[in-house]
Design an enzyme around this catalytic site. Structure first.
Site, short mmCIF file in Angstrom:
data_model
loop_
_atom_site.label_atom_id
_atom_site.label_comp_id
_atom_site.label_asym_id
_atom_site.label_seq_id
_atom_site.Cartn_x
_atom_site.Cartn_y
_atom_site.Cartn_z
N ASP A 63 0.86 -1.34 0.01
CA ASP A 63 0.14 0.06 0.09
C ASP A 63 0.98 1.10 0.12
O ASP A 63 1.11 2.15 1.13
CB ASP A 63 -0.92 0.20 1.27
CG ASP A 63 -2.05 1.08 1.27
OD1 ASP A 63 -1.99 1.62 -0.05
OD2 ASP A 63 -2.69 1.51 2.22
N ASP A 106 -3.54 4.51 0.96
CA ASP A 106 -4.94 5.06 0.96
C ASP A 106 -5.78 3.98 1.21
O ASP A 106 -6.83 4.07 1.43
CB ASP A 106 -5.32 5.60 -0.42
CG ASP A 106 -5.17 4.17 -1.52
OD1 ASP A 106 -4.75 3.19 -1.13
OD2 ASP A 106 -5.59 4.63 -2.60
N ASP A 119 28.84 -16.63 44.23
CA ASP A 119 28.49 -15.77 43.11
C ASP A 119 29.78 -16.24 41.82
O ASP A 119 30.87 -16.35 42.14
CB ASP A 119 29.23 -14.33 43.49
CG ASP A 119 28.01 -13.76 44.27
OD1 ASP A 119 27.10 -14.09 44.69
OD2 ASP A 119 28.09 -12.40 44.47
N HIS A 146 29.89 -20.24 50.16
CA HIS A 146 29.05 -20.64 51.21
C HIS A 146 28.36 -21.91 51.35
O HIS A 146 28.62 -22.59 50.15
CB HIS A 146 27.83 -19.61 51.08
CG HIS A 146 28.13 -18.04 51.44
ND1 HIS A 146 27.55 -17.55 52.49
CD2 HIS A 146 29.24 -17.20 50.62
CE1 HIS A 146 28.18 -16.20 52.53
NE2 HIS A 146 29.22 -16.19 51.31
N SER A 189 38.87 -19.24 40.82
CA SER A 189 38.60 -20.53 41.32
C SER A 189 37.62 -21.09 41.05
O SER A 189 36.60 -20.26 40.47
CB SER A 189 39.06 -20.16 42.79
OG SER A 189 38.25 -18.96 43.18
#
Length: 632
Positions: A189, A193, A445, A501, A589
């Site tokens: 188109d 229109d 972590d 941990h 590590s």
């Protein structure tokens, strides 16, 4: 648009259609060829179920207000995809007006990260600031707001370094379904229109790649042309096309990129075409196909290294010359993250660990050199002078170390090692299901790999020769309870919090020291077929006896520059999951936890990422898995 009676008009429109479709296809083919190595990093849309589909978001980066003049580049990372804008002119108020459609899923990512880079370097641009926004929250809170400003934060200090302006709108699944046909038809188109001629409709049907439909185009067009004037509105054709797709699909290929569509999967065909087509807003569409914002921001030197095959940027198992970049996935944000390593170190590791010659040198005395080097570096990092290295270390890892979490201010640390084994503020690492001992948690972590069996670990990750549980635990630990058990690898990079941990609650039965070398634990070495760092490195094995998981072997492994493994607990101690167990001194590590066979059901997302040879970025206390004894 008219009836299209002019032959010249027809040819002009057809030419423009072919050019537009060719532009789409060329761009998508370029991205697909560049980023679809070994099935990883592909730009193809992953299949989505109807239950998961939440809609399509249109995110627009409008501009920014920075504190100095430069040429600026912005990147958006969302899930496993990253997109970038063009580079602005030299200014302190860059304007991009760049947009991108994002697929939203109920259980998928919702957090987008926007990063702004200054581009005054040839090979590597510098990140100046970033912001994060939840796409759902943004639209819910500001549904009528066309533009919103966000503070750009310095990755290291979290100080405000600028402001970025963006907008976001979400189209829900119902809207997407009702409008997707209009998007497809709007490509022809040209004068907007809302009317199409038969010749234009015929060209579009050909682009769909369905020969049966092509032979029925007169019939289809007549069914829509109710008043017989030779033109139909887009609304009429959209309704007809949607109905036809339900009864007998006519779209075999995406008109934008040319890819084959799964006819049996109407939802994903619709999503695919929605994401492919430009909305025609007049804004620049962001370039995609990148894994991380760092990759998207790299300059021409990086592109040259890829083109000459000197390096490869991809997820998964990379060896040999491909072992140049390490890409992991952040579990919290579901985004890819590039791990930062000094290029000189990468080259040396590739030379040593990815070749027979390098390992032969190791066998002929280099092991002793690594030992002496680690001892020397350890002493150096304990000197008062070493504290001078802390600022440059923070600058190198500026967007990967959050000083706001650290227990003490920077001036508290008198040596580099004091900073390296830094403690975090209470509550910085929440423990998942803290009152449920049947839920195991992450021990560090780290970048995590998890496998239900040793066989899986060897297939997807550990390529070293002669790896075994017996070899890992050493001769002084009876391995029978752990044979073919579940294996979790916690790899700590230099920028990580280096205290580890307890992953489970129980009693520490004993510690066993195993002497060995100090190879690096970087994936470049772990993925080498010429050595086995886990069974050859210096390590300490702690056996934890639990009521929920049976015995768990906790193996702390030293590495290059890590000659010191320190425990803060002793034999006979009762420990609660999340309690601090020890720490590593300077360097990278690894910790490996081995669970008895069938004792734990590891979380599905961790297993799925690991089966892709993709490490997951996790934090201490995140859920690892659940005891099968509880599930039974």
């Amino acid at each position: 648009m008219g009836n299209g009676n002019s032959r010249e008009g027809k040819e002009s429109r057809r030419s423009r259609l072919r050019q537009k479709l060719q532009k789409f296809r060329t761009h998508r083919r370029h991205l697909r060829n560049r980023f679809s190595r070994n099935g990883a990093g592909t730009v193809n849309q992953r299949a989505v179920t109807a239950e998961d589909f939440s809609g399509i978001a249109l995110l627009t980066l409008i501009g920014a207000d920075m504190k100095f003049k430069d040429k600026w580049l912005a990147c958006v990372s969302f899930g496993e995809q990253t997109f970038r804008t063009e580079i602005s002119d030299t200014t302190e108020k860059p304007i991009w007006n760049s947009e991108k459609k994002l697929l939203l899923e109920k259980n998928g990512p919702s957090l987008a990260r926007v990063s702004v880079f200054e581009t005054n370097r040839l090979s590597k641009n510098k990140i100046v600031g970033y912001c994060e926004l939840d796409v759902f929250d943004f639209v819910v809170q500001e549904p009528e707001l066309a533009c919103k400003s966000f503070d750009l934060l310095d990755p290291t200090s979290s100080k405000v370094v600028g402001t970025i302006f963006l907008s976001c709108a979400i189209e829900d699944p119902v809207e997407t379904e009702t409008r997707f046909a209009k998007r497809i038809l709007s490509v022809v188109d040209y004068n907007e229109d809302g009317q199409l001629s038969f010749s234009e409709f015929s060209d579009l049907i050909k682009a769909f790649g369905n020969l049966v439909a092509a032979n029925k185009k007169e019939e289809l067009f007549k069914a829509a042309d109710l008043n017989g004037d030779g033109v139909v509105t887009i609304d009429e054709l959209a309704a007809l096309l949607a109905l036809q797709q339900e009864q007998e699909p006519i779209i075999n290929n995406c008109p934008a990129c040319g890819e084959a569509l799964q006819l049996s999967d109407k939802l994903n065909a619709m999503i695919h075409m929605t994401l492919c087509f430009d909305e025609g807003t007049g804004n620049q569409v962001m370039t995609g196909g990148f894994l991380t914002d760092r990759q998207a921001s790299y300059g021409w030197m990086f592109k040259l290294s890829e083109w000459t095959h000197l390096s490869t940027y991809d997820v998964g198992l990379n060896t040999g010359s491909s072992a140049s970049y390490i890409v992991v996935i952040d579990r919290k944000t579901k985004r890819f993250v590039e791990e930062l390593i000094d290029p000189k170190i990468v080259l040396s590791m590739r030379a040593i660990y990815q070749s027979k010659i390098g390992l032969r040198l190791m066998d002929q005395g280099a092991k002793e050199i690594l030992q002496r080097l680690s001892e020397k570096q350890g002493k150096k990092m304990n000197s008062v002078e070493s504290a001078q290295k802390i600022p440059s270390f923070l600058e190198f890892f500026k967007d990967q170390i959050n000083m706001a979490e650290v227990k003490y201010p920077l001036q508290h640390f008198k040596t580099f090692n004091e900073f390296f084994i830094r403690e975090l503020k209470p509550g910085a690492r929440p423990i998942a299901c803290v009152n449920r001992d049947d839920v195991a948690v992450s021990a560090a972590d780290c970048r995590l790999m998890a496998f239900q069996s040793v066989e899986d670990s060897s297939r997807f990750w550990i390529k070293g020769r002669k790896f075994s549980i017996r070899g890992l635990l050493g001769k002084d630990v009876h391995p029978n309870a752990f044979l073919d058990g579940s294996l979790v690898i916690f790899r700590l990079a230099p920028q990580d919090y280096h205290r580890f941990h307890v992953p489970v609650s129980g009693v520490i039965e004993k510690f066993v020291d195993v002497s060995g070398s100090l190879y690096t634990v970087n994936p470049i070495a772990v993925n080498s077929k010429y050595c086995n760092v886990f069974t050859e490195n210096k390590r300490t094995v702690a056996i934890i006896s639990t009521a929920e998981f049976g015995k768990v072997a906790f193996v702390a492994i030293g590495a290059t520059m890590v000659g010191s493994i320190n425990f803060v607990r002793k034999e006979g101690d009762h420990v609660k999951k999340g309690d601090e167990l020890g720490y590593f001194s300077f360097g990278g590590s690894t910790v490996i936890c081995v669970f008895e066979k069938g004792s734990i059901r590891i979380d599905e997302d961790l297993l799925a990422n690991s089966s892709r040879s993709l490490e997951t970025l996790v934090s201490v206390g995140m859920q690892l898995g659940v005891s099968t004894r509880t599930l039974a």
